[in-house]
Every structure is written in C-alpha cells, then in structure tokens.
Design a protein around this motif. Sequence first.
Motif, mmCIF file in Angstrom:
data_model
loop_
_atom_site.group_PDB
_atom_site.id
_atom_site.type_symbol
_atom_site.label_atom_id
_atom_site.label_comp_id
_atom_site.label_asym_id
_atom_site.label_seq_id
_atom_site.Cartn_x
_atom_site.Cartn_y
_atom_site.Cartn_z
ATOM 1 N N ALA A 91 0.835 -1.205 0.000
ATOM 2 C CA ALA A 91 0.000 0.000 0.000
ATOM 3 C C ALA A 91 0.867 1.252 0.000
ATOM 4 C CB ALA A 91 -0.937 -0.012 1.205
ATOM 5 N N SER A 92 1.932 1.246 0.784
ATOM 6 C CA SER A 92 2.827 2.417 0.809
ATOM 7 C C SER A 92 3.477 2.627 -0.550
ATOM 8 C CB SER A 92 3.914 2.238 1.866
ATOM 9 O OG SER A 92 3.355 2.244 3.147
ATOM 10 N N ALA A 93 3.895 1.548 -1.177
ATOM 11 C CA ALA A 93 4.514 1.655 -2.496
ATOM 12 C C ALA A 93 3.510 2.164 -3.528
ATOM 13 C CB ALA A 93 5.070 0.305 -2.930
ATOM 14 N N ARG A 126 4.555 6.734 -4.047
ATOM 15 C CA ARG A 126 5.582 6.360 -5.026
ATOM 16 C C ARG A 126 6.827 7.237 -4.945
ATOM 17 N NH1 ARG A 126 1.321 5.686 -9.847
ATOM 18 N NH2 ARG A 126 0.451 3.726 -9.160
ATOM 19 N N GLY A 127 6.657 8.472 -4.545
ATOM 20 C CA GLY A 127 7.795 9.393 -4.511
ATOM 21 C C GLY A 127 8.703 9.203 -3.313
ATOM 22 N N ASP A 128 8.245 8.495 -2.294
ATOM 23 C CA ASP A 128 9.054 8.294 -1.089
ATOM 24 C C ASP A 128 10.071 7.188 -1.297
ATOM 25 O OD1 ASP A 128 7.626 10.248 0.215
ATOM 26 O OD2 ASP A 128 6.298 8.847 1.243
ATOM 27 N N HIS A 129 11.073 7.189 -0.454
ATOM 28 C CA HIS A 129 12.123 6.184 -0.496
ATOM 29 C C HIS A 129 11.571 4.843 -0.010
ATOM 30 C CE1 HIS A 129 16.035 4.272 0.226
ATOM 31 N NE2 HIS A 129 16.495 5.164 -0.638
ATOM 32 N N PRO A 130 12.002 3.720 -0.597
ATOM 33 C CA PRO A 130 11.502 2.401 -0.167
ATOM 34 C C PRO A 130 11.754 2.082 1.308
ATOM 35 C CG PRO A 130 12.544 2.202 -2.302
ATOM 36 C CD PRO A 130 12.795 3.611 -1.824
ATOM 37 N N VAL A 131 12.798 2.648 1.896
ATOM 38 C CA VAL A 131 13.043 2.414 3.322
ATOM 39 C C VAL A 131 11.884 2.982 4.139
ATOM 40 C CG1 VAL A 131 14.570 2.991 5.250
ATOM 41 C CG2 VAL A 131 15.536 2.347 3.041
ATOM 42 N N VAL A 133 9.595 1.023 6.922
ATOM 43 C CA VAL A 133 9.450 1.520 8.292
ATOM 44 C C VAL A 133 7.979 1.771 8.615
ATOM 45 C CG1 VAL A 133 9.961 3.480 9.802
ATOM 46 C CG2 VAL A 133 11.772 2.474 8.405
ATOM 47 N N GLN A 134 7.264 2.387 7.688
ATOM 48 C CA GLN A 134 5.854 2.674 7.904
ATOM 49 C C GLN A 134 5.050 1.371 8.027
ATOM 50 O OE1 GLN A 134 4.102 4.994 4.781
ATOM 51 N NE2 GLN A 134 2.404 5.647 6.060
ATOM 52 N N ALA A 135 5.314 0.410 7.188
ATOM 53 C CA ALA A 135 4.609 -0.874 7.248
ATOM 54 C C ALA A 135 4.912 -1.604 8.551
ATOM 55 C CB ALA A 135 4.983 -1.738 6.048
ATOM 56 N N ALA A 136 6.159 -1.569 8.997
ATOM 57 C CA ALA A 136 6.516 -2.215 10.263
ATOM 58 C C ALA A 136 5.808 -1.543 11.430
ATOM 59 C CB ALA A 136 8.032 -2.171 10.465
ATOM 60 N N PHE A 137 5.716 -0.221 11.398
ATOM 61 C CA PHE A 137 5.023 0.526 12.449
ATOM 62 C C PHE A 137 3.549 0.131 12.512
ATOM 63 C CE2 PHE A 137 2.669 4.402 13.682
ATOM 64 C CZ PHE A 137 3.104 4.495 14.997
#
Length: 179
Positions: free
Chosen positions: A26-28, A32-37, A41-45
Amino acid sequence: MRSFKRWLDRSLAAQAVLIFLLGVGASALFRRGDHPVFWVVQAAFYAAITIGFVAVQRRRASRAAGTDPRGLVELGRRIRRREVPSEPGERESMRRLVDDQLGVLERKGRWLPYWLGFMGLIAAALLALGVATGSLVFPVVFAVCVIGFCCWIVWMRRLTLDRYHYMRTALREEHARVS
C-alpha cells in the motif's frame, strides 16, 4: 488454502508478516515518490500497532473464556463451524467465551449507528468538496467504497451475532440434555 487460513488464524507472527507485506504494498502504491526504506518503516510501524491490538484482544478473550490463546483459536473455529464441544470443560469455556463476546458486541452495537453516521458524513463531505472543485471521480469512488465497507461491517456483525446466538442456544440445549 485451508492450512494457510489455519496458520493465519493461529499465528500472530503470520498475521504480522501479512500485515507488513500489505503495508509495504500500500505504501509503495500510494507513496511512489518516497524512499523504499520509508515504506518498510511505515509498514513495520502499522504492523506492530495492529498486532498489539490483536494480542490484547486475544489475551482478554482468553482470560474471559478461561483458556490459553491456542484454545481460544480452536473455540473460535468451532463457533464458526457451529460445532458443540462434547467435553464439559470445553463446553464451559465456550459458554463463557460466547457470553463475553455477545456482551462485547452488544456494548459496541450501541455505537454502531454513530460510527455509520460519521462515515456517511465523511463521504458526503468529500462529495460536496468534489462538486465544489469540479472533480467527482475520486469522491464518487470513495463514497461507493465507504458504502460498501459499511454494508460489509453490518453484514459481518449480523453474521457474528447469529453464530454466537446459535452457539448459546446449542450449549443450553446440550446442558439441558446432559443434566
């Protein structure tokens, strides 16, 4: 597929992995403009928060039923399949679980109309904003998704209540037959 569902039902770690993977996807998709890291981090949170809530709910329900979390999963499976346990101790645990869960659903049911109304207000406000700006595609899609989600919530609540009421009745009949 059945073994995968059973694995997800029993294992908090499997649920965490699934939530993490869905969160990364979902984050990807939406960032799309954010860094994959940042996606990771957001998914882990979000996975940690969700699994925390699930663990607390399981602990509370297992205490109410007087069983361990694995036994709680088995009782939940039996409730879904409408199987009445044959052992008296298991029947008593299931009775306590059903009574507790029905009480929780009744208490939370008082707030359901307010929650549904709030979701409707959000959808209506977004539709009004879409009319004002001239872009109706996203607001209409969002409103349809909100209506579908609310209908699904009401349907799942009704299904759950039916299962618990059936099991309560079946346990009472079994108790009357055994006594």
